[in-house]
Design a protein around this motif. Structure first.
Motif, PDB file in Angstrom:
ATOM      1  N   PRO A   1     -25.846 -29.727  20.191  1.00 45.90           N
ATOM      2  CA  PRO A   1     -26.564 -28.852  19.242  1.00 45.90           C
ATOM      3  C   PRO A   1     -27.884 -28.343  19.805  1.00 45.90           C
ATOM      4  O   PRO A   1     -28.197 -27.144  19.676  1.00 45.90           O
ATOM      5  N   ALA A   2     -28.656 -29.213  20.437  1.00 45.97           N
ATOM      6  CA  ALA A   2     -29.923 -28.787  21.030  1.00 45.97           C
ATOM      7  C   ALA A   2     -29.695 -27.855  22.208  1.00 45.97           C
ATOM      8  O   ALA A   2     -30.411 -26.861  22.388  1.00 45.97           O
ATOM      9  N   ILE A   3     -28.687 -28.140  23.027  1.00 47.93           N
ATOM     10  CA  ILE A   3     -28.403 -27.309  24.198  1.00 47.93           C
ATOM     11  C   ILE A   3     -27.929 -25.928  23.779  1.00 47.93           C
ATOM     12  O   ILE A   3     -28.367 -24.908  24.328  1.00 47.93           O
ATOM     13  N   SER A   4     -27.037 -25.854  22.802  1.00 54.32           N
ATOM     14  CA  SER A   4     -26.528 -24.556  22.365  1.00 54.32           C
ATOM     15  C   SER A   4     -27.629 -23.723  21.714  1.00 54.32           C
ATOM     16  O   SER A   4     -27.688 -22.497  21.901  1.00 54.32           O
ATOM     17  N   SER A   5     -28.512 -24.375  20.955  1.00 53.34           N
ATOM     18  CA  SER A   5     -29.625 -23.652  20.357  1.00 53.34           C
ATOM     19  C   SER A   5     -30.554 -23.102  21.431  1.00 53.34           C
ATOM     20  O   SER A   5     -30.998 -21.955  21.360  1.00 53.34           O
ATOM     21  N   LEU A   6     -30.839 -23.918  22.432  1.00 57.89           N
ATOM     22  CA  LEU A   6     -31.676 -23.472  23.537  1.00 57.89           C
ATOM     23  C   LEU A   6     -31.012 -22.340  24.304  1.00 57.89           C
ATOM     24  O   LEU A   6     -31.685 -21.393  24.742  1.00 57.89           O
ATOM     25  N   ALA A   7     -29.696 -22.403  24.471  1.00 62.89           N
ATOM     26  CA  ALA A   7     -28.978 -21.340  25.171  1.00 62.89           C
ATOM     27  C   ALA A   7     -29.111 -20.006  24.436  1.00 62.89           C
ATOM     28  O   ALA A   7     -29.283 -18.954  25.065  1.00 62.89           O
ATOM     29  N   ILE A   8     -29.038 -20.037  23.109  1.00 60.69           N
ATOM     30  CA  ILE A   8     -29.184 -18.803  22.329  1.00 60.69           C
ATOM     31  C   ILE A   8     -30.572 -18.217  22.518  1.00 60.69           C
ATOM     32  O   ILE A   8     -30.735 -17.002  22.735  1.00 60.69           O
ATOM     33  N   LEU A   9     -31.591 -19.058  22.443  1.00 56.50           N
ATOM     34  CA  LEU A   9     -32.960 -18.569  22.606  1.00 56.50           C
ATOM     35  C   LEU A   9     -33.167 -17.975  23.996  1.00 56.50           C
ATOM     36  O   LEU A   9     -33.760 -16.887  24.139  1.00 56.50           O
ATOM     37  N   MET A  10     -32.692 -18.644  25.017  1.00 60.04           N
ATOM     38  CA  MET A  10     -32.892 -18.138  26.373  1.00 60.04           C
ATOM     39  C   MET A  10     -32.077 -16.875  26.619  1.00 60.04           C
ATOM     40  O   MET A  10     -32.498 -15.992  27.382  1.00 60.04           O
ATOM     41  N   PHE A  11     -30.910 -16.776  25.988  1.00 57.83           N
ATOM     42  CA  PHE A  11     -30.143 -15.533  26.082  1.00 57.83           C
ATOM     43  C   PHE A  11     -30.940 -14.366  25.512  1.00 57.83           C
ATOM     44  O   PHE A  11     -31.035 -13.298  26.128  1.00 57.83           O
TER      45      PHE A  11
ATOM     46  N   PHE B   1     -27.412 -12.269  17.023  1.00 58.02           N
ATOM     47  CA  PHE B   1     -28.115 -12.908  15.918  1.00 58.02           C
ATOM     48  C   PHE B   1     -27.211 -13.036  14.693  1.00 58.02           C
ATOM     49  O   PHE B   1     -27.198 -14.071  14.023  1.00 58.02           O
ATOM     50  N   LEU B   2     -26.443 -11.979  14.386  1.00 58.13           N
ATOM     51  CA  LEU B   2     -25.575 -12.027  13.217  1.00 58.13           C
ATOM     52  C   LEU B   2     -24.459 -13.051  13.379  1.00 58.13           C
ATOM     53  O   LEU B   2     -24.099 -13.757  12.430  1.00 58.13           O
ATOM     54  N   VAL B   3     -23.927 -13.155  14.593  1.00 63.98           N
ATOM     55  CA  VAL B   3     -22.821 -14.080  14.834  1.00 63.98           C
ATOM     56  C   VAL B   3     -23.311 -15.531  14.835  1.00 63.98           C
ATOM     57  O   VAL B   3     -22.658 -16.426  14.291  1.00 63.98           O
ATOM     58  N   PHE B   4     -24.495 -15.745  15.436  1.00 66.68           N
ATOM     59  CA  PHE B   4     -25.000 -17.114  15.585  1.00 66.68           C
ATOM     60  C   PHE B   4     -26.246 -17.350  14.736  1.00 66.68           C
ATOM     61  O   PHE B   4     -27.118 -18.128  15.124  1.00 66.68           O
ATOM     62  N   GLN B   5     -26.338 -16.705  13.572  1.00 66.21           N
ATOM     63  CA  GLN B   5     -27.559 -16.810  12.782  1.00 66.21           C
ATOM     64  C   GLN B   5     -27.819 -18.243  12.318  1.00 66.21           C
ATOM     65  O   GLN B   5     -28.974 -18.692  12.286  1.00 66.21           O
ATOM     66  N   ARG B   6     -26.777 -18.971  11.949  1.00 67.18           N
ATOM     67  CA  ARG B   6     -26.994 -20.353  11.533  1.00 67.18           C
ATOM     68  C   ARG B   6     -27.481 -21.209  12.687  1.00 67.18           C
ATOM     69  O   ARG B   6     -28.365 -22.055  12.531  1.00 67.18           O
ATOM     70  N   ARG B   7     -26.903 -20.985  13.852  1.00 66.99           N
ATOM     71  CA  ARG B   7     -27.352 -21.722  15.025  1.00 66.99           C
ATOM     72  C   ARG B   7     -28.771 -21.311  15.395  1.00 66.99           C
ATOM     73  O   ARG B   7     -29.572 -22.128  15.863  1.00 66.99           O
ATOM     74  N   PHE B   8     -29.098 -20.036  15.172  1.00 63.07           N
ATOM     75  CA  PHE B   8     -30.442 -19.562  15.475  1.00 63.07           C
ATOM     76  C   PHE B   8     -31.462 -20.238  14.567  1.00 63.07           C
ATOM     77  O   PHE B   8     -32.546 -20.625  15.005  1.00 63.07           O
ATOM     78  N   VAL B   9     -31.132 -20.382  13.282  1.00 61.43           N
ATOM     79  CA  VAL B   9     -32.025 -21.084  12.360  1.00 61.43           C
ATOM     80  C   VAL B   9     -32.177 -22.536  12.787  1.00 61.43           C
ATOM     81  O   VAL B   9     -33.277 -23.110  12.758  1.00 61.43           O
ATOM     82  N   ALA B  10     -31.064 -23.147  13.206  1.00 60.23           N
ATOM     83  CA  ALA B  10     -31.135 -24.525  13.690  1.00 60.23           C
ATOM     84  C   ALA B  10     -32.011 -24.614  14.930  1.00 60.23           C
ATOM     85  O   ALA B  10     -32.719 -25.601  15.137  1.00 60.23           O
ATOM     86  N   ALA B  11     -31.995 -23.556  15.757  1.00 60.53           N
ATOM     87  CA  ALA B  11     -32.837 -23.540  16.946  1.00 60.53           C
ATOM     88  C   ALA B  11     -34.304 -23.547  16.580  1.00 60.53           C
ATOM     89  O   ALA B  11     -35.124 -24.218  17.214  1.00 60.53           O
ATOM     90  N   LEU B  12     -34.672 -22.820  15.529  1.00 64.63           N
ATOM     91  CA  LEU B  12     -36.056 -22.805  15.105  1.00 64.63           C
ATOM     92  C   LEU B  12     -36.470 -24.139  14.504  1.00 64.63           C
ATOM     93  O   LEU B  12     -37.572 -24.631  14.735  1.00 64.63           O
ATOM     94  N   LEU B  13     -35.571 -24.763  13.735  1.00 69.13           N
ATOM     95  CA  LEU B  13     -35.888 -26.044  13.120  1.00 69.13           C
ATOM     96  C   LEU B  13     -35.902 -27.176  14.134  1.00 69.13           C
ATOM     97  O   LEU B  13     -36.607 -28.164  13.958  1.00 69.13           O
ATOM     98  N   GLN B  14     -35.124 -27.033  15.202  1.00 66.25           N
ATOM     99  CA  GLN B  14     -35.040 -28.099  16.207  1.00 66.25           C
ATOM    100  C   GLN B  14     -36.394 -28.352  16.848  1.00 66.25           C
ATOM    101  O   GLN B  14     -36.712 -29.468  17.225  1.00 66.25           O
ATOM    102  N   GLY B  15     -37.198 -27.316  16.944  1.00 64.59           N
ATOM    103  CA  GLY B  15     -38.503 -27.480  17.574  1.00 64.59           C
ATOM    104  C   GLY B  15     -39.455 -28.322  16.781  1.00 64.59           C
ATOM    105  O   GLY B  15     -40.492 -28.747  17.287  1.00 64.59           O
ATOM    106  N   SER B  16     -39.124 -28.606  15.515  1.00 64.26           N
ATOM    107  CA  SER B  16     -40.004 -29.414  14.688  1.00 64.26           C
ATOM    108  C   SER B  16     -39.717 -30.899  14.795  1.00 64.26           C
ATOM    109  O   SER B  16     -40.349 -31.712  14.134  1.00 64.26           O
ATOM    110  N   VAL B  17     -38.729 -31.275  15.626  1.00 65.28           N
ATOM    111  CA  VAL B  17     -38.391 -32.694  15.791  1.00 65.28           C
ATOM    112  C   VAL B  17     -39.567 -33.410  16.433  1.00 65.28           C
ATOM    113  O   VAL B  17     -40.151 -32.956  17.408  1.00 65.28           O
ATOM    114  N   LYS B  18     -39.922 -34.525  15.882  1.00 67.30           N
ATOM    115  CA  LYS B  18     -41.054 -35.278  16.402  1.00 67.30           C
ATOM    116  C   LYS B  18     -40.641 -36.019  17.674  1.00 67.30           C
ATOM    117  O   LYS B  18     -39.508 -36.441  17.820  1.00 67.30           O
ATOM    118  N   GLY B  19     -41.604 -36.194  18.538  1.00 65.26           N
ATOM    119  CA  GLY B  19     -41.329 -36.954  19.726  1.00 65.26           C
ATOM    120  C   GLY B  19     -42.480 -36.875  20.714  1.00 65.26           C
ATOM    121  O   GLY B  19     -43.289 -36.004  20.670  1.00 65.26           O
TER     122      GLY B  19
END
Length: 274
Positions: free
Chosen positions: A191-201, A256-274
């Motif tokens: 999930p994190a890798i695919s979200s990152l792939a969308i952003l970098m694309f 964006f339209l095809v992967f909009q849910r994954r795109f939203v997950a990509a934005l939320l993933q950055g809020s993970v604490k660590g």
């Protein structure tokens, strides 16, 4: 209860206003692109005779097929390599707890603060000395390096939250670190890798500055970078320029339209604490 309703309606009105501000420019581009070539339309006036052929003409005169191929090659050269290196580095810093990991992580965080505009001049001379100017490598290689800080930061946020017991159990079963990474941690991190792939694309496809500075041939740039040359050639033909702009934006909007849910997950993933 009344306060809750007020807050709800205020939030809805704000979202409607935000949506209108976002959509109206695209509507304006679309309506303008349908006017006769060479005209100067005002506002959002719908044309009496929509010129749908402007899109085909813009596709032809901008050599859009070559731009699509060039952008695809650049994305194919950047995203897989940046994903692999970012995932491996994030795993090492976030999960393996290597020596000096904090200093190394701070170095990558510092890389996040470097703007493209601040390094484009020395980057130009370095690419020139390597003999890579006016080639796609002049865009691919710098983008891989520029994506590393964010990619490492992103993947570390995932791996730092993976329980150590997973690796300990795999190690007891005889799995090496390399096997743990590929067979256990990479599947868990998809999930994190695919979200990152969308952003970098999206970032690679829409790269403008490096494409303009480092590549002279529009056919070797990204589609966004080629927009500068298209604007210089057809800047006085407003409908054709709008049609070309929409064609250049279309692949990004489609992703964006095809992967909009994954795109939203990509934005939320950055809020993970660590």
């Amino acid at each position: 209860m009344i306060v809750g309703r007020r807050e709800a309606w205020t939030g809805r009105l704000f979202l409607v206003a935000l949506m209108a501000v976002t959509i109206i420019p695209f509507v304006s581009l679309f309506v303008t692109a349908l006017h006769p070539s060479g005209s100067y339309p005002l506002g959002l006036q719908w044309p009496d005779d929509p010129q749908w052929g402007n899109f085909a003409e813009a596709f032809r005169v901008s050599n859009m097929s070559a731009l699509l191929e060039s952008s695809a090659l650049i994305v194919a050269g950047v995203v897989p390599v940046a994903l692999l290196l970012g995932t491996m580095a994030g795993f090492a810093i976030g999960h393996l707890r290597i020596a000096g990991r904090r200093a190394l992580f701070l170095l990558f965080v510092f890389g996040l603060t470097l703007p493209y505009e601040g390094i484009v001049t020395p980057l130009y001379y370095q690419i020139r000395d390597l003999g890579l100017l006016n080639t796609r490598w002049a865009i691919i290689l710098p983008l891989i390096g520029l994506f590393m800080p964010f990619a490492v930061f992103w993947m570390r946020a995932h791996f730092i939250n993976v329980p150590d017991e997973i690796s300990e159990a795999a190690e007891m079963d005889g799995a090496s670190v390399w096997q743990q990474f590929w067979r256990i941690h990479v599947p868990l991190a998809m999930p994190a890798i695919s979200s990152l792939a969308i952003l970098m694309f999206l970032w690679s496809w829409n790269q403008f500055l490096l494409a303009i500075v480092l590549v002279d041939d529009p056919a070797k740039r990204t589609m966004a970078g080629a927009l500068g040359a298209f604007q210089g050639q057809w800047g006085t033909n407003i409908p054709l320029l709008c049609a070309g702009s929409l064609l250049i934006l279309a692949p990004t909007l489609l992703v964006f339209l095809v992967f909009q849910r994954r795109f939203v997950a990509a934005l939320l993933q950055g809020s993970v604490k660590g």
